[in-house]
Motif scaffolding. Sequence first.
Motif, PDB file in Angstrom:
ATOM      1  N   ARG A 199      38.155  27.332  43.864  1.00  0.00           N
ATOM      2  CA  ARG A 199      37.629  27.677  42.537  1.00  0.00           C
ATOM      3  C   ARG A 199      38.066  29.093  42.198  1.00  0.00           C
ATOM      4  NH1 ARG A 199      34.533  23.007  41.099  1.00  0.00           N
ATOM      5  NH2 ARG A 199      34.365  21.830  43.070  1.00  0.00           N
ATOM      6  N   PRO A 200      38.862  29.272  41.135  1.00  0.00           N
ATOM      7  CA  PRO A 200      39.483  30.588  40.877  1.00  0.00           C
ATOM      8  C   PRO A 200      38.513  31.754  40.847  1.00  0.00           C
ATOM      9  CG  PRO A 200      40.455  28.913  39.461  1.00  0.00           C
ATOM     10  CD  PRO A 200      39.316  28.255  40.177  1.00  0.00           C
ATOM     11  N   VAL A 201      37.398  31.621  40.130  1.00  0.00           N
ATOM     12  CA  VAL A 201      36.488  32.760  40.011  1.00  0.00           C
ATOM     13  C   VAL A 201      35.855  33.093  41.349  1.00  0.00           C
ATOM     14  CG1 VAL A 201      34.347  33.574  38.974  1.00  0.00           C
ATOM     15  CG2 VAL A 201      36.025  32.392  37.574  1.00  0.00           C
ATOM     16  N   LEU A 202      35.341  32.076  42.064  1.00  0.00           N
ATOM     17  CA  LEU A 202      34.706  32.336  43.353  1.00  0.00           C
ATOM     18  C   LEU A 202      35.719  32.861  44.365  1.00  0.00           C
ATOM     19  CD1 LEU A 202      32.286  29.281  43.661  1.00  0.00           C
ATOM     20  CD2 LEU A 202      31.864  31.551  42.688  1.00  0.00           C
ATOM     21  N   ARG A 203      36.935  32.343  44.309  1.00  0.00           N
ATOM     22  CA  ARG A 203      37.987  32.842  45.212  1.00  0.00           C
ATOM     23  C   ARG A 203      38.271  34.310  44.936  1.00  0.00           C
ATOM     24  NH1 ARG A 203      41.792  29.429  44.003  1.00  0.00           N
ATOM     25  NH2 ARG A 203      42.862  30.761  42.494  1.00  0.00           N
ATOM     26  N   ARG A 262      29.820  44.714  37.152  1.00  0.00           N
ATOM     27  CA  ARG A 262      30.004  45.190  35.777  1.00  0.00           C
ATOM     28  C   ARG A 262      31.483  45.465  35.500  1.00  0.00           C
ATOM     29  NH1 ARG A 262      26.502  49.189  35.799  1.00  0.00           N
ATOM     30  NH2 ARG A 262      24.810  48.002  34.877  1.00  0.00           N
ATOM     31  N   ARG A 263      32.205  45.868  36.529  1.00  0.00           N
ATOM     32  CA  ARG A 263      33.628  46.151  36.372  1.00  0.00           C
ATOM     33  C   ARG A 263      34.492  44.908  36.525  1.00  0.00           C
ATOM     34  NH1 ARG A 263      35.903  49.840  40.981  1.00  0.00           N
ATOM     35  NH2 ARG A 263      35.766  47.836  42.068  1.00  0.00           N
ATOM     36  N   GLU A 264      34.143  44.045  37.495  1.00  0.00           N
ATOM     37  CA  GLU A 264      35.034  42.943  37.856  1.00  0.00           C
ATOM     38  C   GLU A 264      34.839  41.677  37.021  1.00  0.00           C
ATOM     39  OE1 GLU A 264      37.532  43.108  39.797  1.00  0.00           O
ATOM     40  OE2 GLU A 264      37.154  45.113  40.592  1.00  0.00           O
ATOM     41  N   LEU A 265      33.611  41.349  36.648  1.00  0.00           N
ATOM     42  CA  LEU A 265      33.398  40.078  35.952  1.00  0.00           C
ATOM     43  C   LEU A 265      34.127  40.000  34.607  1.00  0.00           C
ATOM     44  CD1 LEU A 265      29.709  39.060  36.726  1.00  0.00           C
ATOM     45  CD2 LEU A 265      31.818  38.049  37.595  1.00  0.00           C
ATOM     46  N   PRO A 266      34.145  41.045  33.778  1.00  0.00           N
ATOM     47  CA  PRO A 266      34.926  40.943  32.544  1.00  0.00           C
ATOM     48  C   PRO A 266      36.410  40.707  32.808  1.00  0.00           C
ATOM     49  CG  PRO A 266      33.384  42.769  32.403  1.00  0.00           C
ATOM     50  CD  PRO A 266      33.366  42.305  33.816  1.00  0.00           C
ATOM     51  N   ARG A 270      38.596  37.265  31.664  1.00  0.00           N
ATOM     52  CA  ARG A 270      39.850  37.255  30.920  1.00  0.00           C
ATOM     53  C   ARG A 270      40.950  36.513  31.674  1.00  0.00           C
ATOM     54  NH1 ARG A 270      38.162  42.644  30.050  1.00  0.00           N
ATOM     55  NH2 ARG A 270      39.566  43.383  31.697  1.00  0.00           N
ATOM     56  N   ARG A 271      40.955  36.641  33.005  1.00  0.00           N
ATOM     57  CA  ARG A 271      42.042  36.055  33.789  1.00  0.00           C
ATOM     58  C   ARG A 271      41.866  34.570  34.039  1.00  0.00           C
ATOM     59  NH1 ARG A 271      43.079  39.106  39.227  1.00  0.00           N
ATOM     60  NH2 ARG A 271      44.379  37.249  39.426  1.00  0.00           N
ATOM     61  N   THR A 272      40.660  34.161  34.396  1.00  0.00           N
ATOM     62  CA  THR A 272      40.462  32.780  34.845  1.00  0.00           C
ATOM     63  C   THR A 272      39.441  32.014  34.035  1.00  0.00           C
ATOM     64  OG1 THR A 272      38.733  33.372  36.430  1.00  0.00           O
ATOM     65  CG2 THR A 272      41.003  33.510  37.211  1.00  0.00           C
ATOM     66  N   GLY A 273      38.619  32.712  33.259  1.00  0.00           N
ATOM     67  CA  GLY A 273      37.502  32.043  32.605  1.00  0.00           C
ATOM     68  C   GLY A 273      36.352  31.871  33.584  1.00  0.00           C
ATOM     69  N   LEU A 274      35.162  31.800  33.050  1.00  0.00           N
ATOM     70  CA  LEU A 274      33.974  31.641  33.887  1.00  0.00           C
ATOM     71  C   LEU A 274      33.355  30.292  33.578  1.00  0.00           C
ATOM     72  CD1 LEU A 274      32.406  35.215  33.501  1.00  0.00           C
ATOM     73  CD2 LEU A 274      34.006  34.398  35.246  1.00  0.00           C
ATOM     74  N   GLU A 275      33.482  29.382  34.507  1.00  0.00           N
ATOM     75  CA  GLU A 275      33.008  28.023  34.316  1.00  0.00           C
ATOM     76  C   GLU A 275      32.148  27.607  35.506  1.00  0.00           C
ATOM     77  OE1 GLU A 275      33.488  26.168  31.704  1.00  0.00           O
ATOM     78  OE2 GLU A 275      34.899  27.493  30.645  1.00  0.00           O
ATOM     79  N   PRO A 276      31.171  26.721  35.289  1.00  0.00           N
ATOM     80  CA  PRO A 276      30.386  26.211  36.425  1.00  0.00           C
ATOM     81  C   PRO A 276      31.250  25.346  37.331  1.00  0.00           C
ATOM     82  CG  PRO A 276      29.805  25.066  34.402  1.00  0.00           C
ATOM     83  CD  PRO A 276      30.711  26.187  34.000  1.00  0.00           C
ATOM     84  N   THR A 277      30.987  25.401  38.602  1.00  0.00           N
ATOM     85  CA  THR A 277      31.788  24.657  39.584  1.00  0.00           C
ATOM     86  C   THR A 277      31.282  23.251  39.832  1.00  0.00           C
ATOM     87  OG1 THR A 277      30.462  25.381  41.477  1.00  0.00           O
ATOM     88  CG2 THR A 277      32.274  26.825  40.785  1.00  0.00           C
ATOM     89  N   GLY A 278      29.996  22.988  39.531  1.00  0.00           N
ATOM     90  CA  GLY A 278      29.386  21.768  40.027  1.00  0.00           C
ATOM     91  C   GLY A 278      29.088  21.929  41.512  1.00  0.00           C
TER      92      GLY A 278
END
Length: 303
Positions: A199-203, A262-266, A270-278
């Motif tokens: 999962r891109p965001v969690l990775r 606060r620094r990393e999540l924005p 922008r890079r991967t989008g923030l979506e639920p993984t299930g």
Amino acid sequence: MTAASEPLRGRTAVVTGAARGLGAAVARELSQRGASVALAGREGSALAAVRDSLDGPGRCWEVDVTDEGAMRRVARDVRAEMGPASVVVANAGIAEGGPFEMTDPSLWRRVIEVNLIGSAVTARSFIGQLRATHGYYLQIASMASLGAAPMMSAYCASKAGVESFAHALRAEYAHQGVGVGIAYLGWIDTDMVRDVDDRPVLRELRARMPRPARRVHPAPEVAARMVRTVERRNPAVYVPSWLRAGQPVRAALPLIVTFLSRRELPRLARRTGLEPTGPLGPGGRADVEGGAAGTAGGRNSRR
């Protein structure tokens, strides 16, 4: 249990969430050290495969750990068929990730139910046997118990809860000879963690952790540490060991995590989008899909 050289030999040990990953590795390690192992979980065929891989006696039960009636029946069956439990490892757990407001509320609730309520149901079902054997209950927690992380709110809440639950249980039953331990664990090479890395965001979030904190540990190595903890009846085990250093500074961890988030999540948005993984991993998906037919009845499969 005694302080003999083989304190687990001939004892009955119960492991929940034993169908795969850490639970399966713990079951095998307990068996290698002479215990008869009762395996409980949602995936019947996977449980049977673990049972058949044990060195010694083992039986398995398909059961939902949040089902009070089914777990009571499992506990009665274990006592009747294997003898009273001397060890209970509350390992069953699932996870999901993603923005809190986008998470399916029923899935968020299910993570809490399996990880926290399921641990309480497990303890309630077997506490009488542990009193009788002066046994030991090991609660699987996480480094998330020490410091929460974004995008994993249900998992972090549940693991903070099981830590407090285990502390309360230890205090309540110490005078009756029941030992209670907590396993604070980092990243372990399991199906669930491998799914995290898919999962891109969690990775990306894991990749931004300090190098020691993002190291993945082999499940058999972690299981061996945990079973040594069971044999010694220790109040806690930390894998990796440096996690113990988080205890004195845990009050500062939320501030540090918030500063970094606060620094990393924005940037991640922008890079991967923030979506639920299930649900993460095949074990989590099996739980959410309802497991095998007849699961709630605590079906038993003998070796």
